[in-house]
Design a protein around this motif. Structure first.
Motif, PDB file in Angstrom:
ATOM      1  N   GLU A   1     -11.015   2.956  -5.994  1.00  0.00           N
ATOM      2  CA  GLU A   1     -11.224   4.394  -5.866  1.00  0.00           C
ATOM      3  C   GLU A   1     -11.203   4.896  -4.428  1.00  0.00           C
ATOM      4  O   GLU A   1     -10.861   6.030  -4.181  1.00  0.00           O
ATOM      5  N   TRP A   2     -11.634   4.138  -3.458  1.00  0.00           N
ATOM      6  CA  TRP A   2     -11.712   4.542  -2.050  1.00  0.00           C
ATOM      7  C   TRP A   2     -12.563   5.805  -1.873  1.00  0.00           C
ATOM      8  O   TRP A   2     -12.151   6.779  -1.238  1.00  0.00           O
ATOM      9  N   SER A   3     -13.737   5.782  -2.440  1.00  0.00           N
ATOM     10  CA  SER A   3     -14.584   6.973  -2.386  1.00  0.00           C
ATOM     11  C   SER A   3     -15.551   6.959  -1.210  1.00  0.00           C
ATOM     12  O   SER A   3     -16.278   7.925  -0.987  1.00  0.00           O
TER      13      SER A   3
ATOM     14  N   LEU B   1       0.864  -1.188   0.000  1.00  0.00           N
ATOM     15  CA  LEU B   1       0.000   0.000   0.000  1.00  0.00           C
ATOM     16  C   LEU B   1       0.891   1.225   0.000  1.00  0.00           C
ATOM     17  O   LEU B   1       1.781   1.335   0.833  1.00  0.00           O
ATOM     18  N   ARG B   2       0.649   2.133  -0.909  1.00  0.00           N
ATOM     19  CA  ARG B   2       1.491   3.328  -0.903  1.00  0.00           C
ATOM     20  C   ARG B   2       0.689   4.537  -1.361  1.00  0.00           C
ATOM     21  O   ARG B   2      -0.359   4.410  -1.994  1.00  0.00           O
ATOM     22  N   GLY B   3       1.240   5.694  -0.994  1.00  0.00           N
ATOM     23  CA  GLY B   3       0.599   6.934  -1.407  1.00  0.00           C
ATOM     24  C   GLY B   3      -0.651   7.215  -0.603  1.00  0.00           C
ATOM     25  O   GLY B   3      -0.891   6.648   0.468  1.00  0.00           O
ATOM     26  N   GLY B   4      -1.437   8.111  -1.094  1.00  0.00           N
ATOM     27  CA  GLY B   4      -2.648   8.520  -0.400  1.00  0.00           C
ATOM     28  C   GLY B   4      -2.326   9.447   0.750  1.00  0.00           C
ATOM     29  O   GLY B   4      -1.182   9.830   0.986  1.00  0.00           O
ATOM     30  N   LEU B   5      -3.364   9.804   1.488  1.00  0.00           N
ATOM     31  CA  LEU B   5      -3.181  10.642   2.669  1.00  0.00           C
ATOM     32  C   LEU B   5      -3.599   9.823   3.876  1.00  0.00           C
ATOM     33  O   LEU B   5      -4.753   9.403   3.969  1.00  0.00           O
ATOM     34  N   ARG B   6      -2.681   9.642   4.774  1.00  0.00           N
ATOM     35  CA  ARG B   6      -2.962   8.758   5.895  1.00  0.00           C
ATOM     36  C   ARG B   6      -2.842   9.515   7.209  1.00  0.00           C
ATOM     37  O   ARG B   6      -1.864  10.237   7.429  1.00  0.00           O
TER      38      ARG B   6
ATOM     39  N   TYR C   1      -8.606   9.748  -0.888  1.00  0.00           N
ATOM     40  CA  TYR C   1      -7.142   9.696  -0.959  1.00  0.00           C
ATOM     41  C   TYR C   1      -6.628   8.433  -0.293  1.00  0.00           C
ATOM     42  O   TYR C   1      -5.734   8.460   0.552  1.00  0.00           O
ATOM     43  N   GLY C   2      -7.246   7.332  -0.701  1.00  0.00           N
ATOM     44  CA  GLY C   2      -6.817   6.050  -0.160  1.00  0.00           C
ATOM     45  C   GLY C   2      -5.527   5.598  -0.805  1.00  0.00           C
ATOM     46  O   GLY C   2      -5.004   6.247  -1.714  1.00  0.00           O
ATOM     47  N   PRO C   3      -5.001   4.468  -0.349  1.00  0.00           N
ATOM     48  CA  PRO C   3      -3.703   4.032  -0.861  1.00  0.00           C
ATOM     49  C   PRO C   3      -3.801   3.414  -2.252  1.00  0.00           C
ATOM     50  O   PRO C   3      -4.835   2.896  -2.653  1.00  0.00           O
TER      51      PRO C   3
END
Lengths: 563, 412
Positions: free
Chosen positions: A506-508, A449-454, A465-467
């Motif tokens: 998408e993690w919406s 899992l990478r990126g997004g805002l955690r 802004y999921g991974p």
């Protein structure tokens, strides 16, 4: 006498205090663990049985409703049924003591004894499979909180959940100590975890070695490289060996030793890269198991540096004490103050260090000893002494690992963006076997899992802004599912054949999700929580001195004139 | 053929007419799924074996042809994860502002999210901030520096550890210019929940205004100072580190020294082995190669002679009277260098509008610019040739002029 709630909390702390997120959690509760907890609670071990009987029984039968409400999802506090699970595992540990065959009857004999029930067979009130809901809820609790569950059922035997939690029992540890002590010449030096496991496993096959059957079976099945619980067993063996060394390498394991813990704090390496100062390494102390350590400090060059908890299992790195490569090569021992059982902080000398990225913040640029082994598909840093150069080159020539940069640092070699590329490691011939043991993959599949805002504190990513999800697999084909845990419904179900590609997710929507990859009989899961922006909470802000200007201090918009 | 046949697996098969036969399962390196005829038809191979089928075999097929446990390791040889080397991202200099900002006025929501996220996380590394900007599609790597600088001007964040880390600042109420009455803006950590709690207070009117290249500014209009104190009391019960910063713009302007004092007391020394760097000196317009010995006073751009492949520059000021290199904010060093070169800053002030225009070439040092931003609660507007700061009362404008030895031209 301590209450059920106090025992519940104390057993929970015993199990989880000092454990970093991401690792596999065992309820290693045997009589020695109960004695330890009793000691902490300033009560007797027998009180544990008393409180279990008082709280978990009703009319001489198990009454799970008193400790478990199905459907109640609170994963922020210790589960109320935790002590009950510990009692179940205690029975499993006792079951092996007398070398009896493993059977439900044998198990429930011990469990009924713990509960004080005069029945044969399954405990009154505990219908067949009733405990499964507790084990599944515990697995969910662990995942929610960033740990990996380990309890599994064999076939339709529900008692095997408890049995799956029994690795090394007290009897096993006692026999291991005796074995180490009687063979001090063989066990006098330093061991890597893999080396120790291999040595003990080999010794178990000798007729002169009197290991209990449980331990021999364990070493035979799980002590083989590639076994499901190989790493767990290696860790348990290493901890036992470590405490034996700390205790002075005795042959006999006295009662005092049975509630002993290691008197040393282990530390790993913490690597940063700065545009001004380049690459630097620092100490990253690991929290002690079972013990809260709130006011401890380390002495270095006559100065005291506080040990500050940074996250589960770890203290803050000592950024004011950069390490030299001489420190890394020869190791370091520093006195510790403020923790009763701990005397020193130890950086063990090692010829190589595997430094993965921060699992909570992969983009931070920090690489450290968060785990002993790399995770499939996650690039890491490998720091080696010059002696290992040939071995590392051999691994690359065999297409087992790859990297994209190597740098010489004061004689040592640092390889960056290293990745494990193959699961075919048995034929490689290198001088330093521990390097191979630590690098070779344990699993054929992995999810990065990478990126997004955690939100690092809660571990949740923010909606929208999921991974980015990348599945790595050696298998030609694998299946990926994404389930919404609130409904247990599969949202995505894909059969794929290309490893290393990003999945279209998408993690919406906010919620709790489980990613699962399956291939060739193996399964790998990652829990992902997506939080709504409206649920984001302020972090507490540490006090900083601010820029000093003419007797005032400037920090953000706040100008402290000292008035 | 070793490179093309990295491994093989041999399996005994039947004995026919006294002759033992074997299966050779070969792992052959080839492009995609092309049948490697060039290998299969080689004479060395043809002499000892012939292909049964010129097609790849699966593990199950191989297993069906053997009577014992197949050596998985050999069969699995071809199972490799492709190595896609990640881009090497070296730490950049968060204080390098030589490349101008590319303001994105459509990114208001993303800037808000960035502030909320930083407020929730509390602190992190510079790389984490850069990655967050990338996730929010706010920037290329260099723009992240400008974004952070703008957040800092608003009092929301600070650098830590020479720029390797950042921290969110405690939330505080900042009083904006007196002309606005009891008007404050929210600086430091903030999240939607906090803003909602303030709105629920009742005795305050919350107004949100957009910022060029930054998050929205949240303004609070009170009827009286008593209401301000009541809100602060309520907020401190929920957030113990909530602060009253008062008229922070004016307070900061008052404590800041004059430019010479800033040069003498605020810029901090840094050790630089200048013989290890390629040096360029600011000449008022650009950086040009510097070969002068000894080094003269001024702002220098340094590039490491050992890391020529990296686009990494350092900016320092050389103070010959102390024989020291000094570090400070990029715009501040340039402002100082310009002053030393005899270039006096010319600022234009319109008192009726309370607007201060600062031409691009005279961009103020960070701390002095922060006084203007805190006084307004807003970032300046970008206009052709420079920046316009709003809500700057005459005393503040005069203080800045005096301390920076600038010229203040009255605007029309």
């Amino acid at each position: 006498m301590a209450t059920y709630e106090e025992w519940n909390q104390a057993l929970f702390d015993y199990t989880l205090v000092g454990m970093p997120k991401g690792i596999r959690i065992y309820l290693a509760i045997d009589d020695e663990a109960i004695a330890w907890v009793a000691d902490e609670l300033r009560t007797s071990a027998d009180d544990f049985l008393e409180v279990i009987r008082l709280r978990c029984l009703s009319n001489s039968a198990v009454d799970l409703d008193r400790i478990f409400a199905a459907g109640h999802k609170d994963y922020d506090t210790p589960p109320r049924y935790f002590a009950f699970l510990c009692a179940m595992v205690l029975a499993a540990h006792r079951m092996g003591e007398n070398e009896e065959t493993h059977s439900p009857l044998a198990y429930f004999t011990h469990f009924n004894n713990i509960l004080g029930l005069q029945v044969d067979g399954r405990s009154a009130g505990l219908k067949g499979g009733a405990e499964q809901e507790l084990w599944e809820d515990w697995a969910l609790w662990l995942r929610y909180n960033g740990f990996q569950p380990t309890a599994t059922k064999t076939g339709e035997q529900y008692y095997t959940y408890a049995r799956s939690q029994a690795l090394l029992r007290g009897l096993d540890k006692t026999r291991l100590w005796r074995h180490f002590g009687l063979n001090n010449d063989k066990y006098s030096g330093r061991f890597g975890k893999g080396e120790l496991t291999a040595q003990v496993r080999a010794d178990a096959k000798l007729t002169t070695t009197r290991f209990p059957k449980h331990l021999r079976d364990l070493l035979d099945t799980e002590g083989k490289i590639g076994a499901t619980r190989y790493d767990d067993l290696s860790d348990a063996l290493y901890e036992t060996f470590d405490i034996w060394v700390d205790s002075g390498r005795p042959i006999d394991r006295s009662k005092a030793h049975q509630i002993a813990a290691s008197s040393t704090l282990r530390t790993g390496l913490y690597r940063t890269e700065h545009y001004l100062t380049g690459t630097n390494f620092y100490l990253l102390p690991r929290q002690p198991r079972h013990i809260q350590a709130n006011e401890a400090s380390v002495l270095y060059q006559n100065e005291s540096s506080p040990l500050v908890t940074s996250r589960a299992g770890w203290f803050e790195p000592f950024l004011s004490l950069p390490l030299s490569f001489s420190d890394i090569k020869h190791g370091l021992t520093l006195p510790v103050q403020g923790i009763e059982r701990i005397k020193s902080l130890v950086l063990s000398p090692s010829e190589f260090w595997i430094l993965p990225p921060d699992p909570d913040d992969v983009a931070s640029g920090v690489y450290a000893s968060w785990t002993d082994r790399p995770e499939l598909g996650v690039p890491f840093v490998l720091l080696c002494s010059p002696n290992l150069r040939n071995d590392v080159e051999r691994l690359r020539s065999e297409s087992l690992i790859g990297w994209n940069q190597e740098t010489e640092l004061d004689g040592w070699i640092e390889y960056t963006s290293v990745m494990v590329l193959s699961d075919v490691w048995s034929e490689v011939r290198v001088e330093h076997k521990e390097l191979v043991n630590q690098l070779r993959p344990r699993s054929h599949i992995g999810i990065a899992l990478r990126g997004g805002l955690r939100d690092i504190k809660s571990g949740a990513w923010l909606v929208g802004y999921g991974p980015e999800v990348i599945v790595h697999a050696f298998a030609k084909r694998f299946n990926v599912t994404l389930s919404d845990l609130s409904t247990n419904a599969a949202i995505i179900n894909l059969d794929l054949s290309k490893s290393g590609d990003s999945l279209p997710i998408e993690w919406s929507q906010s919620g709790d999700y489980l990613l699962r990859v399956q291939a060739e009989g193996q399964q790998y899961e990652r829990f992902v929580r997506i939080a709504d922006w409206s649920n984001v909470r302020l972090s507490s802000v540490a006090d900083h001195v601010g820029l000093k200007i003419a007797g005032s201090a400037v920090f953000g918009a706040f100008i402290d004139t000292g008035n | 053929m070793r490179e093309r046949i990295p491994s093989m697996y041999c399996e005994k098969t039947t004995v026919q007419r006294g002759i033992r036969e074997f299966y050779f399962f070969l792992n052959i390196e080839c492009d995609d799924d092309d049948i490697p005829y060039d290998v299969l038809h080689r004479p060395e191979l043809q002499n000892i074996a012939r292909p049964i089928e010129e097609q790849p075999f699966t593990y199950d097929q191989i297993k069906s042809m053997t009577s014992r446990e197949v050596d998985l390791e050999s069969i699995k040889y071809a199972r490799r994860i492709g190595y896609r080397p990640p881009e090497i991202v070296h730490p950049d200099n968060p204080f390098d502002f030589a490349i101008a900002s590319e303001l994105n006025d459509t990114a208001q929501e993303s800037n808000n999210y960035l502030l909320y996220w930083m407020s929730a996380v509390g602190k992190g590394t510079w790389q984490t901030f850069r990655e967050a900007c990338r996730s929010l599609r706010l920037s290329t790597n260099t723009e992240a520096r400008h974004i952070f600088r703008r957040f800092r001007l608003l009092g929301h964040v600070e650098y830590l550890n020479s720029g390797s880390h950042w921290t969110i600042c405690p939330p505080c109420l900042v009083k904006v210019s007196e002309r606005q009455g009891s008007r404050y803006f929210l600086s430091g950590a903030q999240v939607p929940v906090l803003i909602r709690e303030i709105q629920d207070f009742g005795n305050v009117k919350v107004e949100v205004e957009s910022n060029h290249g930054g998050p929205e500014s949240v303004f609070l209009k009170f009827n009286s100072d008593t209401d301000v104190q009541e809100l602060l009391t309520v907020l401190r019960e929920m957030y113990t580190h909530f602060r009253d910063a008062g008229p922070a713009g004016t307070k900061l302007a008052d404590v800041l020294p004059e430019l010479n004092g800033w040069y003498r007391d605020i810029l901090s020394p840094i050790g630089v082995a200048s013989d290890r760097y390629w040096l360029e000196k600011w000449n008022g317009e650009d950086f040009v190669a510097s070969v002068a010995e000894p080094l003269g006073e001024g702002m220098y751009r340094l590039k490491s002679l050992e890391k020529r492949d990296q686009e990494l520059y350092y900016y320092y000021y050389f103070a010959p009277e102390r024989n020291q290199w000094l570090q400070g904010d990029w715009y501040g060093l340039r402002f100082l260098a310009n002053y030393h070169l005899g270039i006096q800053a010319e600022l234009t002030y319109e008192p009726t509008l309370e607007q201060l225009f600062v031409p691009k070439r005279y961009h103020l040092p960070d701390l002095y610019e922060r006084t203007l931003v805190l006084a307004a609660g807003k970032l300046p507007s970008v206009v052709p040739g420079g920046l316009v700061y709003e809500t700057i009362n005459p005393p503040l404008a005069e203080t800045i002029r005096t301390k920076l030895y600038a010229q203040l031209i009255k605007g029309r």
